[in-house]
Write a protein that holds these residues in place. Structure first.
Motif, PDB file in Angstrom:
ATOM      1  N   GLY B 467      -8.959  -3.549   5.930  1.00 57.33           N
ATOM      2  CA  GLY B 467      -8.724  -4.802   6.635  1.00 57.33           C
ATOM      3  C   GLY B 467      -7.428  -5.455   6.158  1.00 57.33           C
ATOM      4  N   ALA B 468      -7.208  -5.431   4.849  1.00 56.44           N
ATOM      5  CA  ALA B 468      -5.988  -6.030   4.296  1.00 56.44           C
ATOM      6  C   ALA B 468      -4.759  -5.296   4.823  1.00 56.44           C
ATOM      7  CB  ALA B 468      -6.021  -5.983   2.771  1.00 56.44           C
ATOM      8  N   TYR B 469      -4.875  -3.996   4.897  1.00 55.80           N
ATOM      9  CA  TYR B 469      -3.768  -3.204   5.449  1.00 55.80           C
ATOM     10  C   TYR B 469      -3.524  -3.570   6.905  1.00 55.80           C
ATOM     11  CZ  TYR B 469      -2.187   0.862   8.163  1.00 55.80           C
ATOM     12  OH  TYR B 469      -1.589   1.673   9.083  1.00 55.80           O
ATOM     13  N   LEU B 470      -4.577  -3.610   7.702  1.00 56.98           N
ATOM     14  CA  LEU B 470      -4.413  -3.895   9.128  1.00 56.98           C
ATOM     15  C   LEU B 470      -3.820  -5.288   9.329  1.00 56.98           C
ATOM     16  CD1 LEU B 470      -7.758  -2.381  10.522  1.00 56.98           C
ATOM     17  CD2 LEU B 470      -5.462  -1.383  10.626  1.00 56.98           C
ATOM     18  N   ALA B 471      -4.196  -6.219   8.463  1.00 60.90           N
ATOM     19  CA  ALA B 471      -3.697  -7.584   8.599  1.00 60.90           C
ATOM     20  C   ALA B 471      -2.219  -7.684   8.241  1.00 60.90           C
ATOM     21  CB  ALA B 471      -4.520  -8.525   7.718  1.00 60.90           C
ATOM     22  N   HIS B 472      -1.781  -6.854   7.304  1.00 67.79           N
ATOM     23  CA  HIS B 472      -0.402  -6.982   6.812  1.00 67.79           C
ATOM     24  C   HIS B 472       0.567  -5.966   7.380  1.00 67.79           C
ATOM     25  CE1 HIS B 472      -2.457  -9.190   3.484  1.00 67.79           C
ATOM     26  NE2 HIS B 472      -1.373  -9.929   3.586  1.00 67.79           N
ATOM     27  N   ARG B 473       0.082  -4.962   8.042  1.00 62.37           N
ATOM     28  CA  ARG B 473       0.988  -3.857   8.369  1.00 62.37           C
ATOM     29  C   ARG B 473       2.027  -4.252   9.400  1.00 62.37           C
ATOM     30  NH1 ARG B 473      -2.588   0.448  11.900  1.00 62.37           N
ATOM     31  NH2 ARG B 473      -3.277  -1.041  13.473  1.00 62.37           N
ATOM     32  N   HIS B 474       3.202  -3.665   9.256  1.00 62.91           N
ATOM     33  CA  HIS B 474       4.215  -3.728  10.294  1.00 62.91           C
ATOM     34  C   HIS B 474       4.001  -2.530  11.203  1.00 62.91           C
ATOM     35  CE1 HIS B 474       7.157  -6.151   7.533  1.00 62.91           C
ATOM     36  NE2 HIS B 474       6.105  -6.847   7.903  1.00 62.91           N
ATOM     37  N   ALA B 475       4.601  -2.594  12.368  1.00 62.37           N
ATOM     38  CA  ALA B 475       4.453  -1.481  13.303  1.00 62.37           C
ATOM     39  C   ALA B 475       4.877  -0.179  12.627  1.00 62.37           C
ATOM     40  CB  ALA B 475       5.321  -1.739  14.532  1.00 62.37           C
ATOM     41  N   ASP B 476       4.141   0.877  12.865  1.00 68.13           N
ATOM     42  CA  ASP B 476       4.466   2.208  12.344  1.00 68.13           C
ATOM     43  C   ASP B 476       4.346   2.347  10.828  1.00 68.13           C
ATOM     44  OD1 ASP B 476       4.896   3.265  14.828  1.00 68.13           O
ATOM     45  OD2 ASP B 476       7.042   2.758  14.830  1.00 68.13           O
ATOM     46  N   GLU B 477       3.763   1.377  10.182  1.00 70.28           N
ATOM     47  CA  GLU B 477       3.556   1.533   8.748  1.00 70.28           C
ATOM     48  C   GLU B 477       2.212   2.200   8.485  1.00 70.28           C
ATOM     49  OE1 GLU B 477       5.729  -1.831   5.967  1.00 70.28           O
ATOM     50  OE2 GLU B 477       3.696  -2.166   6.655  1.00 70.28           O
ATOM     51  N   ARG B 478       2.246   3.204   7.626  1.00 77.84           N
ATOM     52  CA  ARG B 478       0.982   3.779   7.173  1.00 77.84           C
ATOM     53  C   ARG B 478       0.416   2.890   6.063  1.00 77.84           C
ATOM     54  NH1 ARG B 478       3.051   9.114   4.774  1.00 77.84           N
ATOM     55  NH2 ARG B 478       4.470   7.529   3.994  1.00 77.84           N
ATOM     56  N   PHE B 479      -0.842   3.122   5.729  1.00 76.03           N
ATOM     57  CA  PHE B 479      -1.482   2.370   4.652  1.00 76.03           C
ATOM     58  C   PHE B 479      -0.595   2.358   3.409  1.00 76.03           C
ATOM     59  CE2 PHE B 479      -4.145   1.977   0.936  1.00 76.03           C
ATOM     60  CZ  PHE B 479      -5.084   1.010   1.269  1.00 76.03           C
ATOM     61  N   ILE B 480      -0.107   3.555   3.063  1.00 75.66           N
ATOM     62  CA  ILE B 480       0.652   3.690   1.821  1.00 75.66           C
ATOM     63  C   ILE B 480       1.976   2.913   1.891  1.00 75.66           C
ATOM     64  CG2 ILE B 480       1.847   5.859   2.419  1.00 75.66           C
ATOM     65  CD1 ILE B 480       0.111   5.435  -0.881  1.00 75.66           C
ATOM     66  N   ASP B 481       2.565   2.833   3.097  1.00 74.77           N
ATOM     67  CA  ASP B 481       3.834   2.105   3.252  1.00 74.77           C
ATOM     68  C   ASP B 481       3.611   0.610   3.068  1.00 74.77           C
ATOM     69  OD1 ASP B 481       5.052   4.545   3.967  1.00 74.77           O
ATOM     70  OD2 ASP B 481       4.385   4.272   6.045  1.00 74.77           O
ATOM     71  N   THR B 482       2.531   0.124   3.676  1.00 69.82           N
ATOM     72  CA  THR B 482       2.214  -1.301   3.528  1.00 69.82           C
ATOM     73  C   THR B 482       1.931  -1.605   2.058  1.00 69.82           C
ATOM     74  OG1 THR B 482       1.266  -1.281   5.742  1.00 69.82           O
ATOM     75  CG2 THR B 482       0.700  -3.156   4.337  1.00 69.82           C
ATOM     76  N   PHE B 483       1.193  -0.711   1.425  1.00 70.11           N
ATOM     77  CA  PHE B 483       0.906  -0.887   0.000  1.00 70.11           C
ATOM     78  C   PHE B 483       2.214  -0.986  -0.791  1.00 70.11           C
ATOM     79  CE2 PHE B 483       0.439   0.846  -4.241  1.00 70.11           C
ATOM     80  CZ  PHE B 483      -0.605   0.075  -4.748  1.00 70.11           C
ATOM     81  N   ASP B 484       3.138  -0.091  -0.516  1.00 71.16           N
ATOM     82  CA  ASP B 484       4.407  -0.104  -1.251  1.00 71.16           C
ATOM     83  C   ASP B 484       5.179  -1.405  -1.004  1.00 71.16           C
ATOM     84  OD1 ASP B 484       3.889   2.330  -2.314  1.00 71.16           O
ATOM     85  OD2 ASP B 484       5.249   3.466  -1.014  1.00 71.16           O
ATOM     86  N   ARG B 485       5.081  -1.912   0.207  1.00 68.49           N
ATOM     87  CA  ARG B 485       5.852  -3.105   0.554  1.00 68.49           C
ATOM     88  C   ARG B 485       5.233  -4.366  -0.056  1.00 68.49           C
ATOM     89  NH1 ARG B 485       5.271  -6.390   4.652  1.00 68.49           N
ATOM     90  NH2 ARG B 485       3.941  -4.965   5.806  1.00 68.49           N
ATOM     91  N   ILE B 486       3.906  -4.512   0.074  1.00 65.05           N
ATOM     92  CA  ILE B 486       3.327  -5.796  -0.349  1.00 65.05           C
ATOM     93  C   ILE B 486       2.708  -5.767  -1.744  1.00 65.05           C
ATOM     94  CG2 ILE B 486       2.921  -6.438   2.071  1.00 65.05           C
ATOM     95  CD1 ILE B 486      -0.057  -5.980   1.622  1.00 65.05           C
ATOM     96  N   GLY B 487       2.514  -4.569  -2.301  1.00 65.82           N
ATOM     97  CA  GLY B 487       1.985  -4.516  -3.665  1.00 65.82           C
ATOM     98  C   GLY B 487       0.467  -4.604  -3.709  1.00 65.82           C
ATOM     99  N   ILE B 488      -0.045  -4.440  -4.913  1.00 68.54           N
ATOM    100  CA  ILE B 488      -1.482  -4.258  -5.081  1.00 68.54           C
ATOM    101  C   ILE B 488      -2.266  -5.572  -4.959  1.00 68.54           C
ATOM    102  CG2 ILE B 488      -1.551  -4.502  -7.613  1.00 68.54           C
ATOM    103  CD1 ILE B 488      -3.446  -2.019  -7.609  1.00 68.54           C
ATOM    104  N   GLU B 489      -1.605  -6.722  -5.207  1.00 68.25           N
ATOM    105  CA  GLU B 489      -2.363  -7.978  -5.315  1.00 68.25           C
ATOM    106  C   GLU B 489      -3.122  -8.318  -4.041  1.00 68.25           C
ATOM    107  OE1 GLU B 489       0.839  -7.719  -6.195  1.00 68.25           O
ATOM    108  OE2 GLU B 489       0.588  -7.671  -8.380  1.00 68.25           O
ATOM    109  N   ALA B 490      -2.443  -8.186  -2.911  1.00 66.42           N
ATOM    110  CA  ALA B 490      -3.100  -8.538  -1.653  1.00 66.42           C
ATOM    111  C   ALA B 490      -4.365  -7.712  -1.466  1.00 66.42           C
ATOM    112  CB  ALA B 490      -2.136  -8.309  -0.492  1.00 66.42           C
ATOM    113  N   PHE B 491      -4.305  -6.472  -1.913  1.00 63.93           N
ATOM    114  CA  PHE B 491      -5.476  -5.600  -1.766  1.00 63.93           C
ATOM    115  C   PHE B 491      -6.560  -5.982  -2.765  1.00 63.93           C
ATOM    116  CE2 PHE B 491      -2.084  -3.202   0.179  1.00 63.93           C
ATOM    117  CZ  PHE B 491      -2.691  -2.691   1.318  1.00 63.93           C
TER     118      PHE B 491
END
Ligand code: SF4
Lengths: 174, 512
Positions: B467-491
């Motif tokens: 859910g955190a990934y879906l809420a934060h993702r940019h278009a075409d970002e995989r889970f791992i890309d979003t993780f790299d961009r926003i960091g572990i805290e949001a998760f």
């Protein structure tokens, strides 16, 4: 009954005694019984002169035994003094002795007896033999008959080792 | 448990049928493909083993060096020989290493097991950086083949990535260098503590440079010796891996394109389970061994036979086992894909989920493994069930989720974008979650997010992470890309916050 050893693929009597240091005993203090001896590396280092004297004066052949952690490099210069170099396997799973034997044979060109003793039996013989061991004192309760059969476990081998300087790919007929 | 070797993951159709036959007659009608290509049978009776091995030997199959502190099966890329990004086929080198390591007289009693993986492509699909010895095929400016050599990678309780000990090892020296490296390990690796006995601990203790120096010093004695490889030998071995007799086909098959347009389910399967091939008109197909209710990597005897039939009819009689625990048909003509799909579906081998959350990796865990802290399979099943909806899975997109039942890490949890590790808390099963792990060229070990979860909490926690990934993702970002961009805290905050059900869940309810 005399102690038995596998050599030249048969059981033979064996006259060598293994000298061990009892806990806390200084290598220099160890007393050397008569007859051919396999001494630990520490005793060899401490009593080299005395051991060589025994050989010269009394014709007693020299032998040494190496523990798994002992480095072949430490006896490299003395190798030609030994009639037997034995390698101890306190547990069969401790495979350092295989490297020890290959180095003795392949790097230092030792051509005397290389003996394995300790926790070894049928499952190890084929590997030991290839690594350069040519004498085997089996572990307690291990069957000599089984062990003798193990030399022929595989008729062909892929890798080069002490028993076969060329890998199979250099021996294939083109 | 009897573990049967599948050297570098390659099987012929008759060999796979033999596995099916053995599993049916000597086990409970299925086997488990592991992350190292092998087939594990869990209920074999010890007295039957000699008979099983004799039968296997008739098909050039065996169980040699599949356990023990020796050199284990050499693993490689499941798309070897067909991948478009291949530098050189890794299989001949894997075979050369297999021969050299079989009954190696010096290395049967190493401090600990020793795993080798080799990749011949620009994208590493063989997880070489988490192996004791990882080899990457490279070419020098003259086009000569060599290997970039990684040593000391591994998972387990001390997850470490391999260190580069050779930037370019010319191919002639593959065996002499490997022998030197393993000799250093055999002589100086720790033997006082099984948990510290892998080569990674030695490499870490000595440091990369000192370890490399010791190997180099040992190698100086062996280099250019008789084990130096010859052109004749490499050619002899490579001749066993010649490309099959491909037809000359158009780049795109028209019928195939029509099926893609008309059949949504088919096109979804193609999108996930069919990979590009270097030969025009061909494709590589992944037969999925993942579906809810079955342990990942499990194949029934019927499924193995179905896969063997498909291989024989459509893929030159060859099957590969991937380290993601699926089966691969590497050489299928595009025009046959539609039929292959139908037949694979009938055999339960067509979950269109390769690379998605349902394609998770899990070890056998507490249901089968004596070392486990916790069960893996019920967790895998609960997650697969939670995300069963295909639209939901495809919406989430690529995501590697790996589960291990204990620190031995057979399920490669450290390498999962979401990793799950079974831990024991006062005799109860708990699960620790790591995020951000990945395999491949930029392999990375996942980070622990916080306190462990009880089994019952876990599917919700995973859903909240997604859910955190879906809420934060940019278009075409995989889970791992979003993780790299926003960091572990949001998760982290999402994972431990009780939220209302994800919109998807209400949608499911609404859809009845
Ligand atoms: S990770 Fe642990 S539980 Fe899972 S198979 Fe390996 S040893 Fe067994």
């Amino acid at each position: 009954m005399a102690k038995q050893i596998i050599k030249e693929r048969r059981l033979q009597d064996d006259a060598w005694k293994v000298v061990t240091l009892v806990d806390g005993e200084a290598p220099f203090d160890v007393c050397l019984p008569v007859g051919p001896l396999l001494v630990p590396l520490a005793v060899w280092k401490a009593k080299k002169a005395c051991l060589i004297h025994r050989e010269y004066e009394h014709g007693t052949p020299l032998g040494i035994w190496l523990a798994p952690e002992d480095k072949v490099e430490d006896i490299a210069a003395d190798i030609d003094d030994f009639t037997v170099i034995a390698v101890h396997f306190p547990k069969f799973a401790d495979g350092r002795g295989y490297s020890t034997a290959r180095l003795l044979r392949e790097r230092y060109g030792y051509d005397g007896e290389v003996r394995a003793f300790g926790d070894i039996g049928r499952d190890q013989i084929f590997y030991l033999n290839r690594a350069g061991f040519d004498a085997f004192v089996l572990g307690e309760g291990k069957s000599a008959e089984d062990a003798l059969a193990a030399f022929d476990d595989f008729p062909e081998t892929y890798q080069a080792a002490a028993d076969q300087p060329d890998p199979l790919f250099r021996r294939r007929v083109a | 448990m009897l573990r049967l070797a599948v050297p570098y993951g390659l099987l012929s159709a008759p060999q796979l049928r033999k596995f099916a036959d053995i599993a049916r007659r000597h086990d409970r009608g299925f086997g488990h493909f592991t992350t190292r290509h092998n087939l594990q049978l869990n209920w074999v009776q010890l007295p039957q083993v000699p008979e099983i091995l004799a039968e296997l030997a008739e098909h050039e199959l065996h169980a040699i060096q599949t356990s023990g502190n020796c050199i284990r099966n050499v693993t490689t890329d499941h798309f070897a020989g067909v991948a478009a990004d291949e530098i050189a086929d890794p299989r001949p080198w894997a075979e050369i290493l297999r021969q050299w390591s079989s009954f190696h007289p010096e290395f049967a009693y190493l401090p600990r097991k020793f795993k080798v993986a080799i990749s011949g492509a620009t994208e590493d699909r063989a997880a070489i950086q988490v192996h004791d010895l990882g080899l990457q095929v490279v070419r020098d400016p003259n086009g000569e083949i060599g290997f970039k050599v990684y040593a000391g990678g591994g998972l387990g309780r001390t997850p470490l990535l391999g260190q580069v000990v050779q930037e370019f090892l010319p191919w002639q020296h593959l065996l002499t260098y490997t022998e030197a490296l393993i000799r250093v390990f055999n002589r100086y690796g720790r033997r006082d503590n099984a948990f510290k006995a892998r080569i990674k601990i030695l490499v870490k203790a000595l440091g990369r440079e000192e370890f490399a120096r010791q190997v180099e010093a040992e190698w100086a004695h062996l280099k250019d010796g008789p084990a130096t490889l010859t052109v004749a030998e490499v050619e002899r071995v490579a001749a066993q891996f010649v490309a099959p007799a491909y037809e000359t086909l158009a780049e795109d098959d028209l019928c195939h394109l029509a099926h893609l347009r008309e059949d949504k389910a088919f096109s979804r399967w193609v999108e996930r389970n069919v990979q590009a091939h270097k030969v025009a008109g061909y494709a590589a197909v992944t037969l999925s061994l993942k579906k809810p209710g079955a342990a990942p990597g499990d194949a029934t005897s019927e499924q193995m036979e179905a896969a063997a039939d498909l291989a024989e009819r459509y893929s030159f009689g060859e099957i590969r086992v991937s380290h993601e625990q699926n089966l691969i048909l590497a050489d299928v003509p595009q025009r046959e894909l539609y039929t292959v799909w139908h037949r694979a579906k009938a055999a339960g081998l067509a979950s269109p989920t390769v690379g998605l959350i349902q394609d998770l990796i899990a070890c056998p865990g507490g249901d089968f493994c004596a070392l486990a802290n916790a069960r893996s399979l019920p967790i895998a099943a609960a997650i697969q069930e939670r995300f069963e909806d295909l639209d939901y899975q495809h919406d989430i997109g690529e995501l590697e989720l790996n589960i291990s039942g204990c620190m031995n890490s057979c399920g490669h949890h450290h390498l999962g974008a979401i990793g799950i590790l079974g831990v024991d808390k006062n005799g109860q099963e708990w699960y620790q979650v790591t995020l951000g792990g990945r395999q491949g060229n930029d392999a990375r070990i996942g980070e622990v997010i916080g306190r462990s979860f009880a089994a019952a909490e876990l599917p919700d926690a995973v859903e909240r992470l997604i859910g955190a990934y879906l809420a934060h993702r940019h278009a075409d970002e995989r889970f791992i890309d979003t993780f790299d961009r926003i960091g572990i805290e949001a998760f982290q905050s999402a994972a431990y916050t009780q939220t209302r059900p994800h919109p998807h869940q209400s949608r499911r309810v609404a859809n009845g």
